[in-house]
Design a protein around this motif. Structure first.
Motif, short mmCIF file in Angstrom:
data_model
loop_
_atom_site.label_atom_id
_atom_site.label_comp_id
_atom_site.label_asym_id
_atom_site.label_seq_id
_atom_site.Cartn_x
_atom_site.Cartn_y
_atom_site.Cartn_z
N ASP A 146 0.91 -1.19 0.18
CA ASP A 146 -0.03 -0.17 0.01
C ASP A 146 0.87 1.20 0.18
N ASN A 147 1.82 1.31 -0.90
CA ASN A 147 2.79 2.50 -1.01
C ASN A 147 3.41 2.77 0.15
N THR A 148 3.65 1.59 1.08
CA THR A 148 4.49 1.95 2.51
C THR A 148 5.67 1.09 2.23
N ASN A 161 6.18 6.06 5.02
CA ASN A 161 5.23 6.08 4.06
C ASN A 161 5.58 7.87 3.77
N THR A 183 -1.06 -9.10 2.57
CA THR A 183 -0.87 -8.72 4.20
C THR A 183 0.51 -9.18 4.25
N ASN A 197 -0.48 -3.76 10.01
CA ASN A 197 -1.50 -2.90 9.37
C ASN A 197 -0.58 -1.37 8.97
N PRO A 198 -0.34 -1.05 7.94
CA PRO A 198 0.30 0.01 7.57
C PRO A 198 -0.48 1.19 8.07
N LYS A 199 -1.91 1.36 7.92
CA LYS A 199 -2.79 2.40 8.24
C LYS A 199 -2.70 2.68 9.55
N ALA A 200 -2.59 1.49 10.50
CA ALA A 200 -2.85 1.86 11.88
C ALA A 200 -1.39 1.66 12.49
N ASP A 201 -0.32 1.34 11.88
CA ASP A 201 0.96 1.36 12.43
C ASP A 201 1.14 0.40 13.49
#
Length: 961
Positions: A146-148, A161, A183, A197-201
């Motif tokens: 996810d671009n991370t 990110n 994942t 989870n990259p969004k929640a770090d």
């Protein structure tokens, strides 16, 4: 150099056993053809350290390998090396979706970028991420989701990110990470498998069991069920884990043979799982996660320690502890039966027979393993075996020792003389010819046996190359050095009664290297100079245009073999084929380049087999070629670098879209190119052209660069394309450039030159016009001058004529003057004489008067004296003298008067007398003075004329005229 190992299980080939139908043959060939080949890369290739840790592939197909030296970059042709700032080894590489290449080592992380001239550079992110001074140790893995970007170190994860970084510490050690089904999974040594989870770090525990603790995971692999995973441990145990139930069960053990080893790396390739080990090379699990036998190619890698894998299209890169290997899954050729010269191949009764220089081998099929085929030597046939011939369900072998009948794995000898092959006799039942080293022999089949009937007398030449003519009992025999023979045999086949010999006087350009074959029902003769047919009407050979239009007539065509709609041929030790039904048949030789130069001259063996494959016998074994058409596949060709040379100085040129400008001072321009996506273990060839030089496409070449010297100013467009042995083509890559002109080659300068030329021409015209006018005036002046000269010449001629007349007149005058001068002189002398005579007479008369006595006599004498006195020389005579003298000496008296106007008449006459060379004595009577008086008068005259003492009066008066 690259070391190629072509795999065949044992001496693998095809073939079947009793009960397998012909369709099974193609299945066996396909099974064999799917075996991969291995290409070894050594230090001599990549010029670096031999321990490889990681790899990735860029969007352009360029490969990046991490090893102890840094990053090795390979574009399919050239290797380049990039070192990290601290010279550490590169343990991780990542190709991001945006094309960025990330590299990491000890306390170092950054990107690798390619600049405008084709060079690669490393850019460190340590300062950018504020990681200076932090002890990161080795960056073990890097992933993108996810671009991370997620970097795995043993003690932490660093998540990037955009320009934001997050550091997530481990409980103990992060040992392994991977991405499955979008994942990110990571193993914490004493915790279990977690997801991130990259969004929640944040990390979430997904599998926790004592079975996975304290043992490093080396692979988390997907299964057919998205909720299940295969987990491969360092000790070789394979577990299946369920993400929903959190159940983990032992599924397989890789090291079941009791051999202690260690798993180092894992990867999924197609439907299988490959396990890289520390000392057992590559193990393979099937799609169900069960251990299966690995392809033999896996055992051919150059080092047993497999540190990592990089799956690519149609292949697999294997990073080793000592070396680098590429396993090619998409080969088009396989070689077996090496170290033997193979003269013939024959499929007979579900077995493969191979005739070699060591004897005849036959395949031994084993039903329990149809892809493992071993060969055994048929006893009694050691030595040179030439051809395998089938006749009415029987297999006959032509051998150096004679003719043999092969039956049930045994050889029965028929003859004892060296035999090349057998030839069935048309219209003769059960009779055939044994074609020997020195003539022909009649062989007859009686039941299941063959026997020698007789030797055919009358022809003793070698009959290796023979074919039956359309005429009964007539055969064509070709000899490599003697030309062509047409022989006729009697009905009993015991004697050759007619031999016609054809050489270079019969239509061939040369009698050497002529062979005979049958093609499309016609007998054709191949040679060094093309293909011929026999013209029976003229009893000569004529070029066969139908085949000559396909073959290169400058090459030696040694063999033609037609199988259905395909014609196979050998030209100059190179195999090719064409499709007969094509509207314009074209020779194809690309698939067979590996066999080039390895063919048995004059004994080439070509055996087409099912599924568009062919077996080729060579001087070093047998090749199996796959002829599948890959012409529809295209990959990109890349221009990797453009350089220019000015003398000994090299300068790299940025190559970008659009037109690139090169200075005119360029001596040499060099363009390097590659085809990264064609890396398949096969040779890659290139073809190029330079638009602007009016040159077409070049010949195909393996050289991956092109140089041009001293290009003229102008616009150019360089195009290059590629291909490999399988026929996969590379798209055209282009580089447009302009060679800029020097200042005197620019358009402005040319226009200036044209304008200058026009002005110069105009000025020249004006100057020429002026010069013409000047010349005209000059000509006119010259004409006028010439006219004047002519007139002057005429005048001169007239003057000359007048002068001549004057001269003539002068001469006449001079003569006249002389005459008159003489006359004047005579006249003067006469006057002098007359005066003398008169004086003498007077004197005598005076004396006589004194002597006479008479008066009368005296009177008479006085009278005479008076008369003499009356006629004495007087003034009148002198005036006559003056006139005559003036006529002769013009203006003499005037010049005297000019000198001294006071000169008297007497002075003038004295001057005249002196000029006439008269003496004083002669002058005195004329002036009626004495001689003394003349002298006195001369003296006075000198003074009057102002003469110096040294000047002579006589000379002065002579010149005065």
């Amino acid at each position: 150099m690259k070391l190629r190992i072509l795999y065949f299980q044992f001496l693998t080939l095809l073939f079947a056993y009793n009960g397998i139908c012909q369709s099974n043959f193609s299945e066996i060939f396909n099974e064999i053809s799917n075996q991969p080949e291995v290409v070894h890369y050594t230090r001599n290739d990549f010029k670096g350290d031999t321990e490889f840790w990681s790899s990735c592939i860029g969007n352009d197909g360029v490969l990046y390998f991490g090893n102890n030296d840094g990053v090795l970059i390979y574009d399919g042709e050239n290797w380049k090396k990039i070192k990290l700032p601290n010279s550490s080894s590169v343990r991780s590489l990542l190709a991001a979706t945006d094309g960025t290449i990330y590299a990491g080592g000890f306390n170092e992380f950054g990107t690798i970028k390619k600049d405008s001239v084709g060079n690669y550079h490393y850019n460190s992110y340590i300062k950018k991420l504020n990681l200076e001074g932090k002890e990161l140790e080795n960056l073990e893995q890097a992933h993108e989701i996810d671009n991370t970007i997620i970097m795995r170190f043993y003690k932490e994860l660093i998540v990037i990110n955009e320009n934001r970084k997050t550091i997530i510490p481990s409980t103990t050690d992060f040992m392994y990470a991977t991405i499955l089904n979008n994942t990110y999974y990571v193993q914490d040594m004493k915790v279990g498998i977690l997801s991130f989870n990259p969004k929640a770090d944040e990390l979430t525990l997904v599998l926790q069991t004592e079975k996975l603790k304290n043992i490093a995971i080396k692979g988390i692999l997907p299964t057919k069920n998205p909720n299940e995973l295969f987990i491969v441990l360092e000790n070789g145990e394979v577990f299946k884990g369920n993400l929903k139930t959190n159940e983990v069960i032992l599924w397989e053990d890789i090291f079941t043979d009791g051999h202690e080893d260690q798993v180092v790396s894992t990867v999924q390739k197609d439907n299988n799982y490959l396990i890289g080990t520390l000392g057992s090379k590559i193990k393979m699990l099937n799609s169900n996660g069960k251990l299966v036998e690995s392809p033999e190619a896996f055992n051919q890698i150059q080092n047993p320690s497999v540190l990592d894998f990089l799956p690519v299209k149609n292949g697999l890169w294997v990073m080793l502890y000592n070396g680098l290997d590429y396993i090619n899954y998409d080969t088009n050729s396989y070689k077996f039966f090496e170290s033997s010269k193979v003269y013939d191949l024959k499929l007979f009764n579900k077995k493969l027979y191979v005739a070699t220089n060591k004897g005849v081998y036959v395949s031994d099929f084993k039903a329990e393993n149809p892809t493992k085929i071993s060969f055994k030597l048929i006893e009694g046939l050691q030595g040179q075996a030439w051809t395998l011939n089938e006749y009415k369900g029987n297999l006959l072998l032509a051998h150096h020792k004679g003719l043999y009948h092969l039956k049930e794995g045994e050889a029965k000898r028929i003859t004892t003389f060296g035999t090349w092959k057998i030839l069935a006799i048309p219209n003769k039942e059960n009779e055939l010819l044994a074609c020997g080293y020195a003539g022909l022999f009649l062989i007859k089949k009686e039941g299941d046996e063959f026997k020698l009937v007789n030797k055919i007398d009358g022809f003793k030449e070698s009959t290796r190359d023979i074919i039956a003519s359309e005429e009964p009992n007539t055969f064509w025999v070709c000899h490599g050095y003697k030309g062509v023979f047409k022989i006729k045999i009697n009905d009993n086949y015991n004697h050759v009664f007619s031999i016609d010999h054809y050489t270079d006087t019969s239509g061939f350009e040369s009698p050497f290297n002529i062979n005979v074959f049958k093609w499309e029902g016609e007998i054709v003769f191949t040679s060094n100079t093309g293909i011929y047919r026999y013209n029976n009407t003229n009893n000569t050979f004529k070029p066969y245009e139908r085949l000559n239009s396909v073959f290169d007539q400058t090459k030696n065509t040694r063999k033609i073999l037609q199988k259905k709609d395909t014609t196979w041929a050998v030209q100059d030790n190179e195999i090719s084929y064409f499709i007969n039904s094509d509207s314009i048949p074209t020779l194809k030789n690309r698939p067979f380049l590996k066999a080039k130069g390895q063919l048995n001259r004059g004994m080439e063996s070509i055996l087409p087999v099912p599924n568009n494959k062919v077996l080729i016998g060579t001087t070093d074994g047998v090749y199996l070629f796959d002829l599948k058409d890959n012409n529809n596949v295209e990959e990109q060709t890349e221009i990797t670098q453009v350089s220019m040379f000015q003398g000994q100085q090299k300068q790299q040129i940025p190559f970008k879209k659009g037109t690139n400008k090169l200075p005119n001072a360029t001596d040499v321009i060099r363009i390097d190119f590659a085809a990264p996506n064609l890396i398949s273990g096969s040779e890659i060839e290139y073809q190029y052209q330079l638009e602007g030089l009016n040159l077409g496409w070049s010949e195909w070449t393996e050289t991956n660069f092109k140089e041009y010297s001293h290009l003229q100013p102008g616009k150019y467009n360089f195009n290059v394309r590629s291909r490999d042995l399988k026929g996969v083509k590379g798209k055209i890559a282009s580089f447009a450039f302009v060679v800029t002109p020097k200042w005197y080659q620019t358009a402005f300068f040319k226009i200036l030159i044209i304008l200058s030329l026009i002005v110069t021409l105009w000025i020249g015209y004006l100057l020429i016009k002026k010069n013409l006018e000047k010349e005209n005036l000059k000509i006119q002046a010259e004409n006028l001058k010439a006219k004047k000269l002519l007139e002057l010449e005429i005048e001169r001629l007239k003057l000359k004529h007048d002068k001549e007349r004057v001269e003539e007149d002068k001469k006449i005058l001079e003569k006249d003057v002389i005459t008159k001068s003489k006359e004047l002189a005579n006249y003067t002398m006469q006057l002098v004489n007359k005066k003398d005579i008169v004086q003498e007479l007077q004197s005598d008369l005076k004396e006589l008067r004194q002597l006479v006595k008479t008066q009368l006599s005296k009177d008479k004498i006085s009278d005479i004296f008076r008369k003499l006195h009356q006629h004495k020389i007087g003034e009148e005579y002198m005036e006559v003298f003056d006139v005559n003298f003036e006529k002769i000496h013009h203006q003499f008296f005037e010049k005297l008067k000019y000198i001294n106007p006071k000169l008297s008449k007497k002075d003038q006459r004295l001057c005249a007398f002196i000029k006439m060379d008269l003496t004083n004595k002669e002058i005195s009577p004329l002036l009626n003075i004495s001689i003394r008086g003349v002298e006195t008068l001369r003296y006075r005259l000198r003074k009057k004329l102002n003469l110096n003492t040294e000047e002579n009066l006589h000379d002065f008066l002579k010149e005065l005229d």
